[in-house]
Design a protein around this motif. Structure first.
Motif, PDB file in Angstrom:
ATOM      1  N   VAL A   1      -8.010  16.624 -13.354  1.00 33.12           N
ATOM      2  CA  VAL A   1      -8.206  16.523 -11.910  1.00 33.12           C
ATOM      3  C   VAL A   1      -6.845  16.771 -11.287  1.00 33.12           C
ATOM      4  N   ILE A   2      -6.797  17.734 -10.376  1.00 32.22           N
ATOM      5  CA  ILE A   2      -5.526  18.164  -9.778  1.00 32.22           C
ATOM      6  C   ILE A   2      -5.555  17.933  -8.274  1.00 32.22           C
ATOM      7  N   PHE A   3      -4.495  17.303  -7.762  1.00 37.88           N
ATOM      8  CA  PHE A   3      -4.290  17.160  -6.325  1.00 37.88           C
ATOM      9  C   PHE A   3      -3.270  18.215  -5.901  1.00 37.88           C
ATOM     10  N   PHE A   4      -3.484  18.777  -4.713  1.00 34.70           N
ATOM     11  CA  PHE A   4      -2.572  19.766  -4.146  1.00 34.70           C
ATOM     12  C   PHE A   4      -1.948  19.201  -2.877  1.00 34.70           C
ATOM     13  N   ASN A   5      -0.675  19.487  -2.678  1.00 33.33           N
ATOM     14  CA  ASN A   5       0.035  19.023  -1.497  1.00 33.33           C
ATOM     15  C   ASN A   5      -0.389  19.824  -0.273  1.00 33.33           C
ATOM     16  N   ASP A   6      -0.409  19.158   0.874  1.00 29.61           N
ATOM     17  CA  ASP A   6      -0.606  19.847   2.152  1.00 29.61           C
ATOM     18  C   ASP A   6       0.262  19.144   3.189  1.00 29.61           C
ATOM     19  N   ASP A   7       0.343  19.717   4.369  1.00 32.93           N
ATOM     20  CA  ASP A   7       1.219  19.162   5.406  1.00 32.93           C
ATOM     21  C   ASP A   7       0.516  18.161   6.322  1.00 32.93           C
ATOM     22  N   TYR A   8      -0.737  17.839   6.033  1.00 28.71           N
ATOM     23  CA  TYR A   8      -1.506  17.008   6.953  1.00 28.71           C
ATOM     24  C   TYR A   8      -1.978  15.682   6.355  1.00 28.71           C
ATOM     25  N   THR A   9      -2.341  15.677   5.091  1.00 25.69           N
ATOM     26  CA  THR A   9      -2.828  14.444   4.464  1.00 25.69           C
ATOM     27  C   THR A   9      -1.654  13.492   4.283  1.00 25.69           C
ATOM     28  N   THR A  10      -1.826  12.268   4.759  1.00 23.86           N
ATOM     29  CA  THR A  10      -0.713  11.310   4.690  1.00 23.86           C
ATOM     30  C   THR A  10      -0.501  10.819   3.256  1.00 23.86           C
ATOM     31  N   MET A  11       0.733  10.467   2.983  1.00 26.20           N
ATOM     32  CA  MET A  11       1.077   9.920   1.670  1.00 26.20           C
ATOM     33  C   MET A  11       0.320   8.616   1.425  1.00 26.20           C
ATOM     34  N   GLU A  12       0.166   7.826   2.474  1.00 30.52           N
ATOM     35  CA  GLU A  12      -0.537   6.543   2.357  1.00 30.52           C
ATOM     36  C   GLU A  12      -1.997   6.760   1.946  1.00 30.52           C
ATOM     37  N   PHE A  13      -2.638   7.793   2.528  1.00 31.78           N
ATOM     38  CA  PHE A  13      -4.026   8.069   2.190  1.00 31.78           C
ATOM     39  C   PHE A  13      -4.146   8.507   0.728  1.00 31.78           C
TER      40      PHE A  13
ATOM     41  N   LYS B   1     -13.128  14.118  -2.020  1.00 33.86           N
ATOM     42  CA  LYS B   1     -13.328  15.083  -0.923  1.00 33.86           C
ATOM     43  C   LYS B   1     -14.120  14.468   0.222  1.00 33.86           C
ATOM     44  N   LYS B   2     -15.120  13.671  -0.106  1.00 38.11           N
ATOM     45  CA  LYS B   2     -15.931  13.013   0.928  1.00 38.11           C
ATOM     46  C   LYS B   2     -15.084  12.053   1.741  1.00 38.11           C
ATOM     47  N   LEU B   3     -14.270  11.222   1.071  1.00 34.04           N
ATOM     48  CA  LEU B   3     -13.409  10.273   1.772  1.00 34.04           C
ATOM     49  C   LEU B   3     -12.362  11.001   2.616  1.00 34.04           C
ATOM     50  N   ALA B   4     -11.807  12.082   2.094  1.00 38.88           N
ATOM     51  CA  ALA B   4     -10.814  12.854   2.848  1.00 38.88           C
ATOM     52  C   ALA B   4     -11.450  13.430   4.115  1.00 38.88           C
ATOM     53  N   LYS B   5     -12.627  13.987   3.981  1.00 37.23           N
ATOM     54  CA  LYS B   5     -13.316  14.569   5.140  1.00 37.23           C
ATOM     55  C   LYS B   5     -13.640  13.490   6.173  1.00 37.23           C
ATOM     56  N   GLN B   6     -14.126  12.333   5.714  1.00 37.31           N
ATOM     57  CA  GLN B   6     -14.447  11.225   6.625  1.00 37.31           C
ATOM     58  C   GLN B   6     -13.220  10.751   7.397  1.00 37.31           C
ATOM     59  N   ASN B   7     -12.045  10.898   6.785  1.00 38.04           N
ATOM     60  CA  ASN B   7     -10.804  10.454   7.417  1.00 38.04           C
ATOM     61  C   ASN B   7     -10.035  11.582   8.086  1.00 38.04           C
ATOM     62  N   GLY B   8     -10.624  12.770   8.120  1.00 43.22           N
ATOM     63  CA  GLY B   8     -10.019  13.900   8.825  1.00 43.22           C
ATOM     64  C   GLY B   8      -8.866  14.564   8.101  1.00 43.22           C
ATOM     65  N   PHE B   9      -8.837  14.460   6.768  1.00 42.99           N
ATOM     66  CA  PHE B   9      -7.753  15.070   6.000  1.00 42.99           C
ATOM     67  C   PHE B   9      -8.265  16.259   5.195  1.00 42.99           C
TER      68      PHE B   9
END
Length: 101
Positions: free
Chosen positions: A23-35, A82-90
């Motif tokens: 399972v791989i996470f990719f960095n972006d400029d919008y998703t917070t580190m805390e999330f 992905k569902k949690l990220a979408k629900q939180n606007g990330f």
């Protein structure tokens, strides 16, 4: 065929290990580190220290392997993330890839 022969015959069955997926996470400029840390702890059951280290790895390297799981578990964790990220606007990007053996 005697019972002893049946038992010996059953012991010769070879089981194939299941394929593992990263399972791989990719960095972006919008998703917070805390999330990201919250997801790593909540969905992937990482400790706070491990979640922080993985989050920094993703942040600094652009992507990182979060864990290795069988296909069903990997795809479920990705789907929940992905569902949690979408629900939180990330726009958190998460994917799986088959592990090389």
């Amino acid at each position: 065929m005697s019972l002893k022969e049946k038992i010996i015959e059953k012991n010769n069955i070879k089981f194939k290990e299941p394929n593992m997926y990263n399972v791989i996470f990719f960095n972006d400029d919008y998703t917070t580190m805390e999330f990201v840390v919250e997801i790593l702890m909540r969905v992937f059951h990482k400790s706070l220290d491990e979640a922080n280290n993985l989050m920094l790895l993703v942040h600094n390297q652009g992507k990182a392997i979060i864990g290795k799981y069988t296909y069903d578990i990997a795809i479920t964790k990705v789907s929940v993330t992905k569902k949690l990220a979408k629900q939180n606007g990330f726009p958190l990007r998460v994917d799986i890839e088959k592990e090389d053996k």
